[in-house]
Design a protein around this motif. Structure first.
Motif, PDB file in Angstrom:
ATOM      1  N   PHE A   1       0.827  -1.219   0.000  1.00  0.00           N
ATOM      2  CA  PHE A   1       0.000   0.000   0.000  1.00  0.00           C
ATOM      3  C   PHE A   1       0.855   1.260   0.000  1.00  0.00           C
ATOM      4  CE2 PHE A   1      -3.394  -2.915   1.091  1.00  0.00           C
ATOM      5  CZ  PHE A   1      -4.417  -2.408   0.296  1.00  0.00           C
ATOM      6  N   GLN A   2       1.922   1.260   0.792  1.00  0.00           N
ATOM      7  CA  GLN A   2       2.771   2.452   0.801  1.00  0.00           C
ATOM      8  C   GLN A   2       3.467   2.631  -0.544  1.00  0.00           C
ATOM      9  OE1 GLN A   2       5.419   2.707   4.215  1.00  0.00           O
ATOM     10  NE2 GLN A   2       3.860   1.791   5.523  1.00  0.00           N
ATOM     11  N   GLY A   3       3.853   1.506  -1.171  1.00  0.00           N
ATOM     12  CA  GLY A   3       4.544   1.570  -2.456  1.00  0.00           C
ATOM     13  C   GLY A   3       3.664   2.180  -3.547  1.00  0.00           C
ATOM     14  N   PHE A   4       2.356   1.904  -3.496  1.00  0.00           N
ATOM     15  CA  PHE A   4       1.445   2.388  -4.544  1.00  0.00           C
ATOM     16  C   PHE A   4       0.879   3.773  -4.242  1.00  0.00           C
ATOM     17  CE2 PHE A   4       1.570  -1.900  -6.045  1.00  0.00           C
ATOM     18  CZ  PHE A   4       1.181  -1.851  -7.379  1.00  0.00           C
TER      19      PHE A   4
ATOM     20  N   LYS B   1       0.928  -3.554  16.498  1.00  0.00           N
ATOM     21  CA  LYS B   1       1.457  -2.327  15.905  1.00  0.00           C
ATOM     22  C   LYS B   1       1.396  -2.397  14.372  1.00  0.00           C
ATOM     23  CE  LYS B   1       5.613   0.293  15.385  1.00  0.00           C
ATOM     24  NZ  LYS B   1       7.033   0.180  15.303  1.00  0.00           N
ATOM     25  N   THR B   2       1.791  -3.571  13.806  1.00  0.00           N
ATOM     26  CA  THR B   2       1.764  -3.696  12.340  1.00  0.00           C
ATOM     27  C   THR B   2       0.328  -3.628  11.840  1.00  0.00           C
ATOM     28  OG1 THR B   2       3.486  -5.344  12.761  1.00  0.00           O
ATOM     29  CG2 THR B   2       2.927  -4.952  10.480  1.00  0.00           C
ATOM     30  N   ALA B   3      -0.597  -4.255  12.577  1.00  0.00           N
ATOM     31  CA  ALA B   3      -1.990  -4.324  12.130  1.00  0.00           C
ATOM     32  C   ALA B   3      -2.627  -2.936  12.107  1.00  0.00           C
ATOM     33  CB  ALA B   3      -2.781  -5.263  13.040  1.00  0.00           C
ATOM     34  N   ILE B   4      -2.377  -2.161  13.159  1.00  0.00           N
ATOM     35  CA  ILE B   4      -2.997  -0.827  13.175  1.00  0.00           C
ATOM     36  C   ILE B   4      -2.360   0.033  12.081  1.00  0.00           C
ATOM     37  CG2 ILE B   4      -1.565   0.367  14.915  1.00  0.00           C
ATOM     38  CD1 ILE B   4      -5.392   0.485  14.639  1.00  0.00           C
TER      39      ILE B   4
ATOM     40  N   TRP C   1      -1.636   8.042  14.024  1.00  0.00           N
ATOM     41  CA  TRP C   1      -1.463   8.279  12.592  1.00  0.00           C
ATOM     42  C   TRP C   1      -2.615   7.630  11.810  1.00  0.00           C
ATOM     43  CZ3 TRP C   1      -0.766   4.820   8.518  1.00  0.00           C
ATOM     44  CH2 TRP C   1      -0.463   5.415   7.284  1.00  0.00           C
ATOM     45  N   ALA C   2      -2.962   6.390  12.178  1.00  0.00           N
ATOM     46  CA  ALA C   2      -4.047   5.680  11.492  1.00  0.00           C
ATOM     47  C   ALA C   2      -5.361   6.442  11.649  1.00  0.00           C
ATOM     48  CB  ALA C   2      -4.184   4.263  12.051  1.00  0.00           C
ATOM     49  N   LYS C   3      -5.578   7.007  12.848  1.00  0.00           N
ATOM     50  CA  LYS C   3      -6.831   7.728  13.102  1.00  0.00           C
ATOM     51  C   LYS C   3      -6.965   8.919  12.152  1.00  0.00           C
ATOM     52  CE  LYS C   3      -9.390  10.011  16.773  1.00  0.00           C
ATOM     53  NZ  LYS C   3      -9.317  10.544  18.136  1.00  0.00           N
ATOM     54  N   HIS C   4      -5.847   9.671  11.967  1.00  0.00           N
ATOM     55  CA  HIS C   4      -5.880  10.809  11.035  1.00  0.00           C
ATOM     56  C   HIS C   4      -6.199  10.329   9.621  1.00  0.00           C
ATOM     57  CE1 HIS C   4      -4.686  13.743  13.895  1.00  0.00           C
ATOM     58  NE2 HIS C   4      -3.498  13.194  14.133  1.00  0.00           N
ATOM     59  N   ALA C   5      -5.517   9.248   9.210  1.00  0.00           N
ATOM     60  CA  ALA C   5      -5.708   8.752   7.844  1.00  0.00           C
ATOM     61  C   ALA C   5      -7.159   8.325   7.627  1.00  0.00           C
ATOM     62  CB  ALA C   5      -4.764   7.586   7.576  1.00  0.00           C
TER      63      ALA C   5
ATOM     64  N   ASP D   1      -2.530   2.495   6.562  1.00  0.00           N
ATOM     65  CA  ASP D   1      -2.045   2.489   5.165  1.00  0.00           C
ATOM     66  C   ASP D   1      -3.197   2.338   4.182  1.00  0.00           C
ATOM     67  OD1 ASP D   1       0.688   2.712   5.767  1.00  0.00           O
ATOM     68  OD2 ASP D   1       0.861   0.553   6.124  1.00  0.00           O
ATOM     69  N   LEU D   2      -4.140   1.472   4.553  1.00  0.00           N
ATOM     70  CA  LEU D   2      -5.299   1.211   3.692  1.00  0.00           C
ATOM     71  C   LEU D   2      -6.051   2.520   3.457  1.00  0.00           C
ATOM     72  CD1 LEU D   2      -6.430  -1.509   2.659  1.00  0.00           C
ATOM     73  CD2 LEU D   2      -7.942  -1.579   4.619  1.00  0.00           C
ATOM     74  N   ALA D   3      -6.315   3.239   4.567  1.00  0.00           N
ATOM     75  CA  ALA D   3      -7.058   4.505   4.471  1.00  0.00           C
ATOM     76  C   ALA D   3      -6.227   5.564   3.748  1.00  0.00           C
ATOM     77  CB  ALA D   3      -7.401   4.981   5.880  1.00  0.00           C
ATOM     78  N   ASP D   4      -4.919   5.558   4.028  1.00  0.00           N
ATOM     79  CA  ASP D   4      -4.036   6.588   3.486  1.00  0.00           C
ATOM     80  C   ASP D   4      -3.896   6.445   1.968  1.00  0.00           C
ATOM     81  OD1 ASP D   4      -2.247   8.748   3.782  1.00  0.00           O
ATOM     82  OD2 ASP D   4      -0.542   7.367   3.660  1.00  0.00           O
TER      83      ASP D   4
END
Length: 868
Positions: free
Chosen positions: A771-774, A809-812, A857-861, A817-820
């Motif tokens: 996800f980050q790569g794309f 940590k990886t899961a959250i 960070w995930a919450k913002h995304a 990443d999914l949202a971002d």
């Protein structure tokens, strides 16, 4: 040629005859498997045949049912299950008949083969009558048949898991076994077989140990067997007690006083083989209590599932003197033999566990012994006192030990230089190492090593490194922990003034004629690595001078003429050590300000590492791979120039299923190279991805390599961004099926839970990298179809409630990443997901700040994705 003759010839002294027979046996097996196995079973069962051919027949039969490697074992199991019923029935009958053979070796072989067959068939609900037929009229049988039957029941319990044997059968097996152990049983062979069988069957006895009457009966019989006149029966009975200590700890309170008396008598008076098991019982109890106290952090609520009974604490006043006595029973040459194990070593090991189980309380029980013996003329007393002191350094609080250690330090440094006994020096150097390991470092408030004594400590250790190999090896170990304690010291390390001298001394030790004795050379390089790793910028110029020295050494190992296999092995070990040393140096010098000067050595170093791959040694390959990973990290994009030549070795590493550690390390190095080269790795990705996908679908590769392969997908995707598009159709389905497996695979046991979590973490790291790569690429819409599955995976592992911190940590992070990356395309899906809100809130309130940051960070995304 009939099978008897083939089996005898296969054991012939004449190589040609032997080889010919082995080939014929293989041929027979490949042409007619059923006939082959049947004739082996017939040979085993036939009392007219020679003992040698019968024993080998049994062994070949056993090897046709089981193998060490998982994939081979699976093939053999399938092969046996596919045989026709008539053949299997005949083989079973032959095997059961063999149990009444007058030849002990043949009976024992048959017992093992029956258990292997049962291990395959019982889980498939085949051969259901086996246990019944073994137990029918067991008490009317002649002694030798009874013995063989009990031995078979023991092996059977070792082979099958408790859930495939019905409780009613378990009860009958235990009844037969415990009756066979009874003192009323006149035959010692039967008692011994029964006692050994109970040892194997203890895992099946959960229900029986929960019933007071049955448990009392089993415990009584075991305790009586520890008093048998036959030493082997006593030893086997104590082995049962050791196993009961760990399996049924919470059921022991009622018996502990009696067990203490029995174990104390055995430790003081019995044969060494029995005494060792009696000490092992207490080590086992300590292990249980250490685990319980660690798990609950000493805070017990009323309803904690496994209360700690503090057996060790209650036994202290009697147990410690008992263990201290054993320390005086040393053997003359125990320090020179790596595999040595005797009553003094067992007693010291147990004392160390007692110290960890009870903490400060042990100190007053041990100090009088140390003070009384430490200066005695007899080396045994001095060594025992030193060993006792070294054994109790882990467990008690630093405060409790500080004053004693400070007083002892000067005394010990003196002993290292002046004591005439090799034993005393060996144990003294070991004890110093333990002092530095547990009582020296940034967490300790009052330092033991001060400006006043630092010089003396280092001088003595350097001098001791010239002593006999076993003593010098312990001195290297002490230096290792001395350096490690200064790891987080900041810019001014007290070791800096001595750095040059320490390094030169360690290199001199590694070059001693006798450096291969007592692991001395290994210890010297391990200490060297630690000294370099924990050094500060002030000494980087000296570390730089070390580079050509170590490179020359590595070069010399590659120039070796024809060596004997023993020399070759030592050579390979040395190569591994030198590659490991270079790895530490690369990590030390590969960043500013030394990077520029250091990287001038890189070409030559890389050339040496590639030559190491030409030698046949897994350890050296692994170390060279790790060093190359470090070099890639240091070189960054410049590493690209090595890829054309290095690539073939990467591929070899990925294909190395046999030595799976090499494969795992290679996968890790690909990650390092991705981070170094970023999109410059693109030309090699087709080859790498093809091999990684092959590795994943292979059933021959050890399972531990699979999680890092998934993480590696993430590393590659991060490095090459949207170019990962062509691998999506292959990698996503693999990730999906692994995710489904890992969502519900937990709970069998700790090892399985740990593996499941590492698999989940690997899968999540892959998703995160992809996800980050794309991100910000027009091709992100390719990922939209996978979003529902990923959210479902996150839901299911959240529901399982057995994630460790790393996975959490990886899961959250993946949720973020999914949202971002997908923004408004997944906003709605995330809102609908069953648990993402709960999961997010749980992570936001975590004590672990890294989880909390990832969650914020995930919450913002997610907020951004939903508001679009």
């Amino acid at each position: 040629m009939e099978v008897t003759q083939l089996l005898l010839n296969a054991q012939s002294i004449d190589g040609t005859v032997r080889k010919h027979a082995e080939e014929n046996l293989k041929l027979f097996q490949s042409q007619n498997l059923a006939g082959f196995l049947l004739s082996l079973a017939g040979e085993l069962a036939n009392d007219e045949k020679p003992v040698d051919s019968r024993k080998l027949a049994g062994l070949v039969l056993k090897n046709a049912l089981d193998a060490k490697e998982q994939h081979r074992k699976y093939e053999l199991v399938q092969r046996w299950l596919s045989l026709d019923m008539a053949t299997k029935t005949q083989i079973r009958a032959f095997l059961l008949k063999t149990l009444s053979s007058p030849v002990p070796d043949v009976r024992s072989t048959a017992s093992q083969v029956i258990a292997k067959v049962a291990g395959i068939e019982l889980p498939q609900n085949q051969w259901p009558e086996l246990v019944g037929s073994l137990l029918s009229n067991i008490h009317q049988l002649p002694a030798h048949v009874k013995q063989a039957t009990l031995e078979t029941l023991g092996y059977l319990c070792e082979e099958v898991s408790p859930d495939v044997v019905e409780q009613e059968h378990v009860n009958k097996i235990l009844t037969a076994v415990v009756q066979g152990m009874n003192a009323a049983e006149g035959n010692n062979d039967v008692r011994l077989a029964a006692t050994r069988a109970l040892y194997m069957a203890l895992g099946f006895a959960q229900a029986n140990f929960s019933n007071d009457m049955e448990r009392d009966y089993i415990m009584r019989v075991v305790c009586e067997a520890t008093l048998s006149p036959e030493v082997k029966i006593r030893q086997a009975a104590f082995e049962c007690l050791v196993s009961i200590a760990s399996t049924y700890y919470e059921k022991l309170a009622h018996y502990m006083q009696d067990i203490f008396n029995i174990t104390a008598k055995a430790v003081r008076e019995d044969d060494e083989s029995v005494a060792l098991q009696a000490i092992e019982f207490w080590s086992s109890i300590c292990d249980e209590e250490i685990d319980i106290l660690e798990e609950y952090g000493g805070e017990f609520t009323g309803d904690s599932d496994v209360p700690c009974f503090y057996f060790t604490k209650q036994a202290l006043p009697a147990l410690v003197p008992l263990l201290l006595e054993t320390l005086l029973k040393q053997e003359e040459d125990q320090d020179l033999d790596e595999g040595a194990w005797n009553i003094a070593m067992a007693g010291g090991t147990c004392l160390g566990l007692v110290a960890r189980a009870v903490g400060d309380d042990i100190v007053p029980h041990v100090m009088p012994f140390i003070e009384e013996k430490i200066s005695k003329p007899d080396w045994r007393e001095r060594e025992a006192a030193t060993y006792a002191f070294g054994s109790i350094l882990e467990g008690p609080s630093p405060d409790k030990l500080m004053t004693i250690v400070n007083a002892a330090l000067t005394f010990m440094l003196n002993a290292l230089t002046k004591d005439p006994s090799n034993h005393v020096k060996d144990t003294t150097a070991w004890t110093l190492g333990r002092i530095f390991e547990f009582l020296h470092g940034s967490t300790i408030e009052t330092p033991i090593i001060t400006q006043a004594n630092c010089q003396q400590i280092i001088t003595v250790l350097i001098q001791t490194m010239k002593d006999a190999p076993n003593v010098a090896e312990k001195a290297c170990g002490a230096l290792y922990f001395l350096a490690q304690g200064y790891e987080d010291i900041g810019p001014n390390s007290p070791l800096t003034p001595f750095f040059q001298e320490i390094i030169q001394s360690l290199l001199a030790v590694a070059h001693r004629e006798d450096a291969t004795e007592s692991r001395l050379r290994t210890a010297a390089y391990e200490a060297l690595n630690e000294v370099v790793r924990c050094s500060t910028d002030e000494t980087s110029a000296m570390v730089l001078q070390l580079v050509p020295v170590i490179m020359l050494e590595l070069h010399n190992t590659l120039e070796g003429e024809k060596l004997s296999s023993d020399e070759r092995e030592k050579q390979n070990e040395l190569q591994g050590l030198l590659c490991g040393c270079l790895q530490v140096i690369i990590q030390k010098l590969g960043s500013e300000p030394t990077k520029y000067v250091f990287m001038q050595h890189a070409d030559q170093m890389m050339g040496l590492f590639l030559r190491v791959f030409g030698c046949k040694s897994a350890t050296a390959h692994e170390e060279a791979m790790l060093a190359i990973g470090a070099l890639a990290y240091a070189a960054g994009p410049d590493f690209a120039k090595y890829m054309p030549e290095f690539y073939k070795y990467l591929e070899m590493g990925l294909q190395n299923f046999e030595e799976y550690q090499v494969c795992a390390v290679t996968v890790g190095v690909i990650g390092d190279i991705c981070r170094a080269l970023e999109d410059k790795i693109l030309p090699y990705c087709d080859g790498i991805m093809t091999q990684l996908l092959k590795d994943l679908s292979s059933n021959q590769l050890h399972r531990s390599v699979k999680p890092p392969i998934f993480s590696c997908f993430g590393d590659i995707a991060l490095a090459i961004g949207e170019n990962f598009e062509k691998y999506i159709n292959y990698s996503m389905p693999m990730l999906q099926s692994a995710a489904e497996l890992s969502a519900h695979a937990s709970g069998a046991d700790d090892e399985m839970t740990e593996y499941t979590n590492s698999l989940r973490n690997g899968i999540l790291e892959a998703y995160s990298g992809i996800f980050q790569g794309f991100k910000n690429s027009p091709k992100t819409q390719l990922l939209i179809p996978y979003a529902p599955h990923i959210l479902q995976f996150l839901d299911s592992i959240y529901m399982e409630k057995d994630m460790d911190e790393v996975v959490m940590k990886t899961a959250i992070g993946v949720l973020g990443d999914l949202a971002d990356t997908l923004g408004s395309h997944v906003g709605g899906l995330i809102q609908q997901s069953v648990s993402s809100k709960e999961f997010l809130n749980e992570c936001l309130s975590s004590d672990d700040h890294t989880i909390k940051e990832a969650a914020e960070w995930a919450k913002h995304a997610i907020t951004r994705a939903i508001s679009v």
